[in-house]
Scaffold this motif. Sequence first.
Motif, PDB file in Angstrom:
ATOM      1  N   ILE A  17       0.837  -1.206   0.000  1.00  0.00           N
ATOM      2  CA  ILE A  17       0.000   0.000   0.000  1.00  0.00           C
ATOM      3  C   ILE A  17       0.868   1.250   0.000  1.00  0.00           C
ATOM      4  O   ILE A  17       0.641   2.196  -0.774  1.00  0.00           O
ATOM      5  N   GLY A  18       1.876   1.279   0.861  1.00  0.00           N
ATOM      6  CA  GLY A  18       2.773   2.434   0.913  1.00  0.00           C
ATOM      7  C   GLY A  18       3.484   2.651  -0.403  1.00  0.00           C
ATOM      8  O   GLY A  18       3.628   3.793  -0.879  1.00  0.00           O
ATOM      9  N   ASN A  19       3.922   1.566  -1.013  1.00  0.00           N
ATOM     10  CA  ASN A  19       4.625   1.657  -2.291  1.00  0.00           C
ATOM     11  C   ASN A  19       3.717   2.201  -3.386  1.00  0.00           C
ATOM     12  O   ASN A  19       4.132   3.041  -4.202  1.00  0.00           O
ATOM     13  N   ILE A  20       2.479   1.742  -3.420  1.00  0.00           N
ATOM     14  CA  ILE A  20       1.537   2.216  -4.429  1.00  0.00           C
ATOM     15  C   ILE A  20       1.251   3.701  -4.245  1.00  0.00           C
ATOM     16  O   ILE A  20       1.222   4.484  -5.207  1.00  0.00           O
ATOM     17  N   MET A  21       1.044   4.135  -3.001  1.00  0.00           N
ATOM     18  CA  MET A  21       0.771   5.546  -2.744  1.00  0.00           C
ATOM     19  C   MET A  21       1.956   6.424  -3.155  1.00  0.00           C
ATOM     20  O   MET A  21       1.787   7.454  -3.813  1.00  0.00           O
ATOM     21  N   ILE A  22       3.153   6.001  -2.763  1.00  0.00           N
ATOM     22  CA  ILE A  22       4.345   6.789  -3.093  1.00  0.00           C
ATOM     23  C   ILE A  22       4.585   6.784  -4.601  1.00  0.00           C
ATOM     24  O   ILE A  22       4.850   7.834  -5.201  1.00  0.00           O
ATOM     25  N   SER A  23       4.479   5.619  -5.225  1.00  0.00           N
ATOM     26  CA  SER A  23       4.719   5.518  -6.664  1.00  0.00           C
ATOM     27  C   SER A  23       3.735   6.370  -7.451  1.00  0.00           C
ATOM     28  O   SER A  23       4.108   7.047  -8.417  1.00  0.00           O
ATOM     29  N   THR A  24       2.463   6.345  -7.035  1.00  0.00           N
ATOM     30  CA  THR A  24       1.446   7.143  -7.722  1.00  0.00           C
ATOM     31  C   THR A  24       1.736   8.629  -7.569  1.00  0.00           C
ATOM     32  O   THR A  24       1.608   9.407  -8.528  1.00  0.00           O
ATOM     33  N   PHE A  25       2.136   9.021  -6.369  1.00  0.00           N
ATOM     34  CA  PHE A  25       2.491  10.421  -6.131  1.00  0.00           C
ATOM     35  C   PHE A  25       3.672  10.831  -7.010  1.00  0.00           C
ATOM     36  O   PHE A  25       3.640  11.869  -7.686  1.00  0.00           O
ATOM     37  N   ILE A  26       4.719  10.014  -7.018  1.00  0.00           N
ATOM     38  CA  ILE A  26       5.921  10.351  -7.790  1.00  0.00           C
ATOM     39  C   ILE A  26       5.640  10.330  -9.290  1.00  0.00           C
ATOM     40  O   ILE A  26       6.172  11.153 -10.051  1.00  0.00           O
ATOM     41  N   ASN A  27       4.790   9.414  -9.739  1.00  0.00           N
ATOM     42  CA  ASN A  27       4.421   9.401 -11.150  1.00  0.00           C
ATOM     43  C   ASN A  27       3.698  10.682 -11.550  1.00  0.00           C
ATOM     44  O   ASN A  27       3.907  11.214 -12.644  1.00  0.00           O
ATOM     45  N   ALA A  28       2.834  11.178 -10.664  1.00  0.00           N
ATOM     46  CA  ALA A  28       2.146  12.442 -10.937  1.00  0.00           C
ATOM     47  C   ALA A  28       3.153  13.590 -10.989  1.00  0.00           C
ATOM     48  O   ALA A  28       3.099  14.445 -11.886  1.00  0.00           O
ATOM     49  N   LEU A  29       4.078  13.604 -10.047  1.00  0.00           N
ATOM     50  CA  LEU A  29       5.120  14.635 -10.027  1.00  0.00           C
ATOM     51  C   LEU A  29       5.966  14.565 -11.289  1.00  0.00           C
ATOM     52  O   LEU A  29       6.245  15.596 -11.924  1.00  0.00           O
ATOM     53  N   SER A  30       6.356  13.365 -11.679  1.00  0.00           N
ATOM     54  CA  SER A  30       7.174  13.170 -12.866  1.00  0.00           C
ATOM     55  C   SER A  30       6.460  13.666 -14.115  1.00  0.00           C
ATOM     56  O   SER A  30       7.048  14.333 -14.974  1.00  0.00           O
ATOM     57  N   GLY A  31       5.165  13.343 -14.223  1.00  0.00           N
ATOM     58  CA  GLY A  31       4.408  13.768 -15.386  1.00  0.00           C
ATOM     59  C   GLY A  31       4.216  15.267 -15.456  1.00  0.00           C
ATOM     60  O   GLY A  31       4.348  15.880 -16.526  1.00  0.00           O
ATOM     61  N   LEU A  32       3.919  15.881 -14.325  1.00  0.00           N
ATOM     62  CA  LEU A  32       3.687  17.320 -14.297  1.00  0.00           C
ATOM     63  C   LEU A  32       4.956  18.110 -14.616  1.00  0.00           C
ATOM     64  O   LEU A  32       4.910  19.148 -15.273  1.00  0.00           O
ATOM     65  N   ALA A  33       6.092  17.601 -14.135  1.00  0.00           N
ATOM     66  CA  ALA A  33       7.350  18.320 -14.321  1.00  0.00           C
ATOM     67  C   ALA A  33       8.128  17.844 -15.538  1.00  0.00           C
ATOM     68  O   ALA A  33       9.155  18.436 -15.884  1.00  0.00           O
ATOM     69  N   GLY A  34       7.651  16.767 -16.183  1.00  0.00           N
ATOM     70  CA  GLY A  34       8.358  16.237 -17.341  1.00  0.00           C
ATOM     71  C   GLY A  34       9.737  15.702 -16.987  1.00  0.00           C
ATOM     72  O   GLY A  34      10.713  15.920 -17.710  1.00  0.00           O
ATOM     73  N   MET A  35       9.814  14.969 -15.871  1.00  0.00           N
ATOM     74  CA  MET A  35      11.086  14.447 -15.393  1.00  0.00           C
ATOM     75  C   MET A  35      11.094  12.928 -15.401  1.00  0.00           C
ATOM     76  O   MET A  35      10.052  12.284 -15.310  1.00  0.00           O
ATOM     77  N   SER A  36      12.286  12.362 -15.474  1.00  0.00           N
ATOM     78  CA  SER A  36      12.473  10.927 -15.364  1.00  0.00           C
ATOM     79  C   SER A  36      12.968  10.604 -13.959  1.00  0.00           C
ATOM     80  O   SER A  36      14.038  11.064 -13.553  1.00  0.00           O
ATOM     81  N   LEU A  37      12.173   9.820 -13.207  1.00  0.00           N
ATOM     82  CA  LEU A  37      12.511   9.505 -11.820  1.00  0.00           C
ATOM     83  C   LEU A  37      12.459   8.004 -11.599  1.00  0.00           C
ATOM     84  O   LEU A  37      11.659   7.293 -12.217  1.00  0.00           O
ATOM     85  N   GLU A  38      13.304   7.521 -10.724  1.00  0.00           N
ATOM     86  CA  GLU A  38      13.334   6.102 -10.378  1.00  0.00           C
ATOM     87  C   GLU A  38      13.189   5.942  -8.867  1.00  0.00           C
ATOM     88  O   GLU A  38      13.646   6.795  -8.099  1.00  0.00           O
ATOM     89  N   LEU A  39      12.566   4.831  -8.459  1.00  0.00           N
ATOM     90  CA  LEU A  39      12.340   4.553  -7.047  1.00  0.00           C
ATOM     91  C   LEU A  39      12.996   3.238  -6.652  1.00  0.00           C
ATOM     92  O   LEU A  39      13.015   2.290  -7.431  1.00  0.00           O
ATOM     93  N   THR A  40      13.524   3.183  -5.437  1.00  0.00           N
ATOM     94  CA  THR A  40      14.081   1.941  -4.911  1.00  0.00           C
ATOM     95  C   THR A  40      12.960   1.035  -4.422  1.00  0.00           C
ATOM     96  O   THR A  40      11.798   1.447  -4.302  1.00  0.00           O
ATOM     97  N   VAL A  41      13.311  -0.198  -4.123  1.00  0.00           N
ATOM     98  CA  VAL A  41      12.374  -1.111  -3.472  1.00  0.00           C
ATOM     99  C   VAL A  41      12.037  -0.537  -2.092  1.00  0.00           C
ATOM    100  O   VAL A  41      12.933  -0.101  -1.360  1.00  0.00           O
ATOM    101  N   PRO A  42      10.752  -0.493  -1.711  1.00  0.00           N
ATOM    102  CA  PRO A  42      10.383   0.114  -0.430  1.00  0.00           C
ATOM    103  C   PRO A  42      10.844  -0.714   0.763  1.00  0.00           C
ATOM    104  O   PRO A  42      10.929  -1.938   0.694  1.00  0.00           O
ATOM    105  N   SER A  43      11.157  -0.022   1.842  1.00  0.00           N
ATOM    106  CA  SER A  43      11.475  -0.681   3.104  1.00  0.00           C
ATOM    107  C   SER A  43      10.506  -0.180   4.168  1.00  0.00           C
ATOM    108  O   SER A  43       9.956   0.914   4.053  1.00  0.00           O
TER     109      SER A  43
END
Length: 207
Positions: A119-145
């Motif tokens: 659940i935490g990973n999905i929330m964070i990934s969705t947030f970062i995907n929105a940020l990436s799309g709005l800013a036109g950036m390429s971002l990568e995420l590590t495996v969640p801990s």
Amino acid sequence: MNIKNYEDLSELEIDTLREIGSIGTGNAATALSQMLGREIRITLPEVRIMGYNEAIDWIGGPEVITAGVLVSISGEINGIMLAVQPLEFVNLIMETMLDKSLADYTEMGDMERSALIEIGNIMISTFINALSGLAGMSLELTVPSMSIDMQGALLAVPMAAYGGQTDYLMTIGANFIAANKEVPCQLLLSPDIRSLNHLLRKLGVEE
């Protein structure tokens, strides 16, 4: 002109980050709703630039035990994002996915931890995907801990990572609403200062 600390942000820059926070958190609520198969709404997200102690008090106090899912961000910006999961939020997930509730975090087993990490990973990934799309950036995420600890210890992680650059955190919080009940959950985004300047430039914010 580049900022040197979070506290140097102008009102325009803070308003821009609030808008990003609102869109990202709204998308996270939609993703959570789809995963749980039930309507999840969200209150108006609150975005603040706060010092370490103020941020701890804001999410409930330094000695409160809570769960946190942590992901590191790399690519065009570097930073970390932490999903703080109070027990009320944990039980929303447990009751929906596993048809059970927990009296405290000591009752959590491997299955419960896996569900919360997902659940935490999905929330964070969705947030970062929105940020990436709005800013036109390429971002990568590590495996969640995941950690279960006092909130003061959880927040020590982003401060240890970037505390040499700033004493402030960007905090994003809102209450999720399920079955007419408000459930708190916070997302804490902490990019380094270089990354914050790059983000603001990509968003077209100029002072």
